[in-house]
Write a protein that holds these residues in place. Structure first.
Motif, PDB file in Angstrom:
ATOM      1  N   LEU A 181      12.204 -12.465  -3.013  1.00 14.78           N
ATOM      2  CA  LEU A 181      13.547 -12.487  -2.443  1.00 14.78           C
ATOM      3  C   LEU A 181      13.821 -11.104  -1.874  1.00 14.78           C
ATOM      4  CD1 LEU A 181      16.365 -14.338  -2.659  1.00 14.78           C
ATOM      5  CD2 LEU A 181      17.009 -12.273  -3.858  1.00 14.78           C
ATOM      6  N   ILE A 182      14.177 -11.056  -0.608  1.00 14.83           N
ATOM      7  CA  ILE A 182      14.522  -9.794   0.049  1.00 14.83           C
ATOM      8  C   ILE A 182      16.022  -9.824   0.320  1.00 14.83           C
ATOM      9  CG2 ILE A 182      14.124  -8.284   2.016  1.00 14.83           C
ATOM     10  CD1 ILE A 182      11.418  -9.758   2.427  1.00 14.83           C
ATOM     11  N   ALA A 183      16.732  -8.854  -0.231  1.00 13.80           N
ATOM     12  CA  ALA A 183      18.179  -8.775  -0.044  1.00 13.80           C
ATOM     13  C   ALA A 183      18.506  -7.713   0.993  1.00 13.80           C
ATOM     14  CB  ALA A 183      18.854  -8.439  -1.368  1.00 13.80           C
ATOM     15  N   SER A 221      22.126  -2.814   6.858  1.00 18.59           N
ATOM     16  CA  SER A 221      22.144  -1.364   7.055  1.00 18.59           C
ATOM     17  C   SER A 221      20.732  -0.856   7.354  1.00 18.59           C
ATOM     18  CB  SER A 221      22.693  -0.662   5.818  1.00 18.59           C
ATOM     19  OG  SER A 221      21.811  -0.825   4.730  1.00 18.59           O
ATOM     20  N   ASP A 222      20.670   0.375   7.855  1.00 20.03           N
ATOM     21  CA  ASP A 222      19.366   0.986   8.123  1.00 20.03           C
ATOM     22  C   ASP A 222      18.540   1.105   6.852  1.00 20.03           C
ATOM     23  OD1 ASP A 222      19.969   1.244  10.819  1.00 20.03           O
ATOM     24  OD2 ASP A 222      20.618   3.329  10.652  1.00 20.03           O
ATOM     25  N   LEU A 223      19.189   1.493   5.767  1.00 17.81           N
ATOM     26  CA  LEU A 223      18.482   1.628   4.496  1.00 17.81           C
ATOM     27  C   LEU A 223      17.942   0.274   4.025  1.00 17.81           C
ATOM     28  CD1 LEU A 223      17.650   3.661   2.348  1.00 17.81           C
ATOM     29  CD2 LEU A 223      19.819   3.218   1.194  1.00 17.81           C
ATOM     30  N   ALA A 224      18.755  -0.764   4.131  1.00 16.03           N
ATOM     31  CA  ALA A 224      18.299  -2.098   3.747  1.00 16.03           C
ATOM     32  C   ALA A 224      17.167  -2.564   4.660  1.00 16.03           C
ATOM     33  CB  ALA A 224      19.460  -3.092   3.775  1.00 16.03           C
ATOM     34  N   GLY A 225      17.184  -2.109   5.909  1.00 16.57           N
ATOM     35  CA  GLY A 225      16.110  -2.453   6.842  1.00 16.57           C
ATOM     36  C   GLY A 225      14.758  -1.953   6.374  1.00 16.57           C
ATOM     37  N   LYS A 226      14.749  -0.826   5.701  1.00 15.70           N
ATOM     38  CA  LYS A 226      13.497  -0.299   5.146  1.00 15.70           C
ATOM     39  C   LYS A 226      12.989  -1.217   4.029  1.00 15.70           C
ATOM     40  CE  LYS A 226      14.480   4.458   6.365  1.00 15.70           C
ATOM     41  NZ  LYS A 226      14.664   5.834   5.897  1.00 15.70           N
ATOM     42  N   ALA A 227      13.908  -1.729   3.220  1.00  9.39           N
ATOM     43  CA  ALA A 227      13.517  -2.663   2.161  1.00  9.39           C
ATOM     44  C   ALA A 227      13.009  -3.970   2.771  1.00  9.39           C
ATOM     45  CB  ALA A 227      14.690  -2.926   1.226  1.00  9.39           C
ATOM     46  N   VAL A 228      13.650  -4.424   3.833  1.00  9.49           N
ATOM     47  CA  VAL A 228      13.191  -5.633   4.524  1.00  9.49           C
ATOM     48  C   VAL A 228      11.761  -5.434   5.014  1.00  9.49           C
ATOM     49  CG1 VAL A 228      13.507  -7.073   6.588  1.00  9.49           C
ATOM     50  CG2 VAL A 228      15.487  -6.460   5.182  1.00  9.49           C
ATOM     51  N   ASP A 229      11.509  -4.297   5.640  1.00  7.59           N
ATOM     52  CA  ASP A 229      10.158  -4.008   6.130  1.00  7.59           C
ATOM     53  C   ASP A 229       9.138  -4.053   4.994  1.00  7.59           C
ATOM     54  OD1 ASP A 229      11.280  -3.643   8.643  1.00  7.59           O
ATOM     55  OD2 ASP A 229      11.249  -1.449   8.530  1.00  7.59           O
ATOM     56  N   GLN A 230       9.464  -3.425   3.867  1.00  4.28           N
ATOM     57  CA  GLN A 230       8.550  -3.411   2.723  1.00  4.28           C
ATOM     58  C   GLN A 230       8.353  -4.816   2.162  1.00  4.28           C
ATOM     59  OE1 GLN A 230       6.709  -0.752   1.432  1.00  4.28           O
ATOM     60  NE2 GLN A 230       7.378   0.089   3.377  1.00  4.28           N
ATOM     61  N   GLY A 231       9.434  -5.566   2.047  1.00  5.48           N
ATOM     62  CA  GLY A 231       9.336  -6.929   1.532  1.00  5.48           C
ATOM     63  C   GLY A 231       8.488  -7.822   2.423  1.00  5.48           C
ATOM     64  N   GLU A 253       6.125  -6.797   4.416  1.00  2.28           N
ATOM     65  CA  GLU A 253       4.738  -6.350   4.268  1.00  2.28           C
ATOM     66  C   GLU A 253       4.106  -6.929   3.009  1.00  2.28           C
ATOM     67  OE1 GLU A 253       2.674  -4.812   6.363  1.00  2.28           O
ATOM     68  OE2 GLU A 253       4.283  -4.812   7.850  1.00  2.28           O
ATOM     69  N   LEU A 254       4.874  -6.991   1.922  1.00  5.64           N
ATOM     70  CA  LEU A 254       4.380  -7.632   0.699  1.00  5.64           C
ATOM     71  C   LEU A 254       4.105  -9.114   0.956  1.00  5.64           C
ATOM     72  CD1 LEU A 254       6.697  -6.040  -2.014  1.00  5.64           C
ATOM     73  CD2 LEU A 254       4.209  -5.797  -1.860  1.00  5.64           C
ATOM     74  N   GLY A 255       5.011  -9.742   1.691  1.00  4.48           N
ATOM     75  CA  GLY A 255       4.817 -11.150   2.032  1.00  4.48           C
ATOM     76  C   GLY A 255       3.560 -11.369   2.856  1.00  4.48           C
ATOM     77  N   LYS A 256       3.303 -10.471   3.775  1.00  6.58           N
ATOM     78  CA  LYS A 256       2.098 -10.576   4.600  1.00  6.58           C
ATOM     79  C   LYS A 256       0.840 -10.331   3.778  1.00  6.58           C
ATOM     80  CE  LYS A 256      -0.015  -8.776   8.772  1.00  6.58           C
ATOM     81  NZ  LYS A 256       0.094  -7.841   9.900  1.00  6.58           N
ATOM     82  N   ILE A 312      12.407  -9.198  -6.532  1.00  7.87           N
ATOM     83  CA  ILE A 312      13.529  -8.938  -5.640  1.00  7.87           C
ATOM     84  C   ILE A 312      13.265  -7.586  -4.986  1.00  7.87           C
ATOM     85  CG2 ILE A 312      16.003  -8.512  -5.434  1.00  7.87           C
ATOM     86  CD1 ILE A 312      16.392 -10.240  -7.944  1.00  7.87           C
ATOM     87  N   VAL A 313      13.306  -7.568  -3.660  1.00  2.99           N
ATOM     88  CA  VAL A 313      13.121  -6.334  -2.907  1.00  2.99           C
ATOM     89  C   VAL A 313      14.466  -6.008  -2.273  1.00  2.99           C
ATOM     90  CG1 VAL A 313      11.919  -5.200  -1.013  1.00  2.99           C
ATOM     91  CG2 VAL A 313      10.706  -6.882  -2.409  1.00  2.99           C
ATOM     92  N   MET A 314      14.973  -4.821  -2.579  1.00  2.00           N
ATOM     93  CA  MET A 314      16.256  -4.396  -2.015  1.00  2.00           C
ATOM     94  C   MET A 314      16.344  -2.884  -2.032  1.00  2.00           C
ATOM     95  SD  MET A 314      18.682  -5.547  -5.190  1.00  2.00           S
ATOM     96  CE  MET A 314      20.139  -4.676  -4.722  1.00  2.00           C
TER      97      MET A 314
END
Length: 120
Positions: free
Chosen positions: A6-8, A12-22, A24-27, A111-113
């Motif tokens: 789950l990516i929350a 925001s820009d900071l949350a965008g970094k978590a999205v990118d990491q999440g 990448e984990l999914g990939k 959970i990635v956030m």
């Protein structure tokens, strides 16, 4: 390794970094991925009759539109890295509660956030 991430995000820009990491984990590991954004409940600081004059419907419409934009941004990032995901908008919840409810309901094991980004 992980079966459901789950990516929350709040967009925001900071949350965008978590999205990118999440993503990448999914990939890398191939689990199911769900991206969630939560809209806080409408609140009024004005008591009584004055509080009734505030446009609750407009707030809810704006929150839904904002969530759509946030999830569309994630969709573009996910397509770029080749990760399929389920997009979820949870209205009228406080973020922590909505994120935990979504994770439990979907059986997420990670959970990635990001932090909320405030200082002090």
């Amino acid at each position: 390794m992980y079966k459901h991430i789950l990516i929350a995000t709040d967009g925001s820009d900071l949350a965008g970094k978590a999205v990118d990491q999440g993503l990448e984990l999914g990939k890398a590991f191939g689990p199911k991925v769900t991206v969630v954004t939560v809209s806080e409940p409408w609140t009024s600081i004005a008591p009584g009759e004055i509080g009734m004059a505030f446009p609750v419907d407009e707030y809810e419409k704006g929150a839904a539109e904002n969530a759509g934009k946030i999830l569309a941004t994630v969709e573009a990032k996910a397509k770029a890295v080749g990760v399929a995901f389920e997009a979820v908008h949870i209205p009228d919840r406080y973020p922590a509660d909505g994120i935990l409810d979504a994770a439990k309901a979907r059986g997420c094991d990670l959970i990635v956030m990001a932090s909320h980004g405030r200082r002090g």
